[in-house]
Enzyme design. Sequence first.
Site, mmCIF file in Angstrom:
data_model
loop_
_atom_site.group_PDB
_atom_site.id
_atom_site.type_symbol
_atom_site.label_atom_id
_atom_site.label_comp_id
_atom_site.label_asym_id
_atom_site.label_seq_id
_atom_site.Cartn_x
_atom_site.Cartn_y
_atom_site.Cartn_z
ATOM 1 N N ASP A 169 0.845 -1.196 0.000
ATOM 2 C CA ASP A 169 0.000 0.000 0.000
ATOM 3 C C ASP A 169 0.881 1.249 0.000
ATOM 4 O O ASP A 169 1.936 1.250 -0.628
ATOM 5 C CB ASP A 169 -0.927 -0.038 1.223
ATOM 6 C CG ASP A 169 -2.256 0.655 0.981
ATOM 7 O OD1 ASP A 169 -2.264 1.889 0.874
ATOM 8 O OD2 ASP A 169 -3.282 -0.035 0.898
ATOM 9 N N ASP A 178 0.534 2.663 18.636
ATOM 10 C CA ASP A 178 -0.229 1.425 18.774
ATOM 11 C C ASP A 178 0.547 0.209 18.290
ATOM 12 O O ASP A 178 0.131 -0.940 18.532
ATOM 13 C CB ASP A 178 -1.545 1.519 17.995
ATOM 14 C CG ASP A 178 -2.561 2.417 18.690
ATOM 15 O OD1 ASP A 178 -2.169 3.137 19.630
ATOM 16 O OD2 ASP A 178 -3.732 2.415 18.277
ATOM 17 N N HIS A 200 -3.565 5.870 3.822
ATOM 18 C CA HIS A 200 -4.283 4.685 3.364
ATOM 19 C C HIS A 200 -3.633 3.395 3.872
ATOM 20 O O HIS A 200 -4.303 2.496 4.383
ATOM 21 C CB HIS A 200 -4.336 4.699 1.832
ATOM 22 C CG HIS A 200 -5.315 3.752 1.224
ATOM 23 N ND1 HIS A 200 -4.981 2.462 0.845
ATOM 24 C CD2 HIS A 200 -6.625 3.914 0.896
ATOM 25 C CE1 HIS A 200 -6.041 1.879 0.307
ATOM 26 N NE2 HIS A 200 -7.053 2.724 0.332
ATOM 27 N N ASN A 295 -13.841 0.447 -6.365
ATOM 28 C CA ASN A 295 -14.866 1.355 -5.850
ATOM 29 C C ASN A 295 -15.581 2.145 -6.933
ATOM 30 O O ASN A 295 -16.056 3.248 -6.697
ATOM 31 C CB ASN A 295 -14.221 2.354 -4.877
ATOM 32 C CG ASN A 295 -13.454 1.677 -3.775
ATOM 33 O OD1 ASN A 295 -13.849 0.634 -3.283
ATOM 34 N ND2 ASN A 295 -12.336 2.271 -3.387
ATOM 35 N N ALA A 304 -7.653 -7.671 -8.631
ATOM 36 C CA ALA A 304 -8.655 -8.577 -8.068
ATOM 37 C C ALA A 304 -9.383 -9.391 -9.136
ATOM 38 O O ALA A 304 -9.959 -10.436 -8.830
ATOM 39 C CB ALA A 304 -9.674 -7.780 -7.244
ATOM 40 N N SER A 356 -11.164 -1.026 -0.192
ATOM 41 C CA SER A 356 -9.842 -1.000 0.439
ATOM 42 C C SER A 356 -9.933 -1.308 1.921
ATOM 43 O O SER A 356 -9.013 -1.890 2.507
ATOM 44 C CB SER A 356 -9.196 0.382 0.265
ATOM 45 O OG SER A 356 -8.757 0.578 -1.043
#
Length: 407
Positions: A169, A178, A200, A295, A304, A356
Amino acid sequence: MTFREGAGDAGIQSLVSSGLQVADARDFSDQALAVEDAGDAEVLVFPEIGAAVMTGPAAEAHGMTAQSTLTANSPVGSIEPEYFAFADQGTVEAFGTRAPARGADGVSEYLRGFVQAAEVIARDLYNGREQRMAAEEEARALGTTWGLAACEVPPSTRTGAGVKVAVLDTGMDLQHPDFTGRALQFASFVGQPVQDLHSHGTHCIGTACGPKAPPGSTPRYGIAFGSSIFVGKVLSNTGSGTTASVLAGMNWAIANRCEVISMSLGSQSPEQAAYTAAGRAALTNGLLIVAAAGNASAVTGAPANSPTVMSVASVDRTLAPSSFSNFGKVEIAGPGRDVLSSVPRPTRYGTKNGTSMATPHVAGCAALWAQTSSSLRGMNLWRKLQETAKHLPHPASRVGAGLVQAP
């Protein structure tokens, strides 16, 4: 160019014999070959995939273009134009000469997909503020995001320990608090540091591999919190990349034997042989590539749309297909609207929409399933995800086998 199956070494040798300057990923640490590291090379070779990317001038000089006629005994199976890939999955052809397909009204289908994606983003920006605030408040009340709850993640006893998850990405905020102490491997294939200035990539990594218990009142947003994270920056800080950078990241993830490879990127382009070869190489090595369907409210885009790549569609919190989600070749669905996850500092958390966001839900659950048995690798893992998916009352062309579920 993509070599015929089993003819990779012969294909590479033919390029060298032709006098071309070749950069082979095997000559680089962990096969992390980036375009800017290739020097004067005219060809970048990705041996794990059995594919190569050639410069335009070299291709013209050697008569190796998308219009070339390949003989039956040639080690090269296909030659294609290179495309741009996007985090938000619009489409532009990068260096090819082939004209985009046009519809009956003369409008480019690629451009139509790009415009549709832009319209969806505009609607989300207009309507999304209150929805996002409501989603974040609900998540805090529940202690987990709605997506993780829908996928039955909180009750799972699995952590993803021992499983490598690669997210290809825009990179990651490597100092995000985190992820302190997590096992991270990273490489950039776009000539920029891995540090994510887009957001993203950090968001997708957060969903797939984020912590079980974020600090303060932040709800749980991550799934495979015990997994090893491989960060491949294949899209720049503007959210775009090319076939070369994406293939380089895929080759690196396969070479490092990442059991799950998550790709929330693509374009409204035709099936590409190189991506299909990459998916096949992954499955052969017991790995699984999951990718966003797109999208554009149109047919599933690349990568994909390759038969060897698991395509992920998006559903809303009502478990209905998202309005923006592509359709057609869809294997499974994940939560893709109002998804809260990590973003780069100083903001730290944010909500996004898209296939995504659905894809890392599938990747995270795949890592949990992979932990349950060493036999759940490659195609076996693909089948397990589909067999255990929650059935949804919608066409398979929109949601595949249904909503992904954790073990």
